[in-house]
Design an enzyme around this catalytic site. Structure first.
Site: not given
Ligand code: 5GP
Length: 114
Positions: A30-31, A87, A93, A100, A102
């Protein structure tokens, strides 16, 4: 429909630190990590979220979870433990509309989650 950031990562149009990939899923760091280890396991099929998955995705979803456990073990988390999070929608959130899972580990997690 525009490609999600995860489709771009899978297509190598956007960079990411991959830890695993096969024909059905990819896993990369994750970034914006929320734990010492924070990896996303993503189906290559762009299902927007778990609520949009269908019976047709049954095998893929099983594969996703089994691979998440395998990747967590590869990252050294098997014995200390880890959390898997999916999520779904605004209250959870969800930020990226591409399913995906986590993998969070390397520190003690809190319950209930925030
Ligand atoms: P969500 O909140 O949708 O469950 O999680 C999305 C996740 O994607 C977040 O933890 C966010 O940091 C990660 N994310 C968003 N953009 C990027 C990206 O460009 N590269 C990577 N590696 N992770 C990303």
């Amino acid at each position: 429909m525009a490609k999600t950031i995860f489709e771009k990562i899978i297509a190598r149009e956007s960079p990411a630190r991959f830890v695993y990939e096969d024909e059905l899923v990819a896993a990369f760091h994750d970034i914006n990590p929320q734990a010492p280890v924070h990896v996303l396991v993503v189906p290559k099929k762009p299902i927007p979220r778990i609520a949009e998955a269908t019976q047709e995705d049954k095998e893929l979803l099983g594969h996703l979870l089994l691979k998440a456990a395998e990747v967590a073990e590869k990252l050294g988390l098997k014995h200390t433990g880890y959390r898997l999070v999916i999520n779904n929608g605004p209250d959870a959130g969800e930020a990226v509309p591409h399913l995906h899972c986590h993998i969070l580990g390397g520190r003690r997690m809190h319950w209930p989650p925030g």
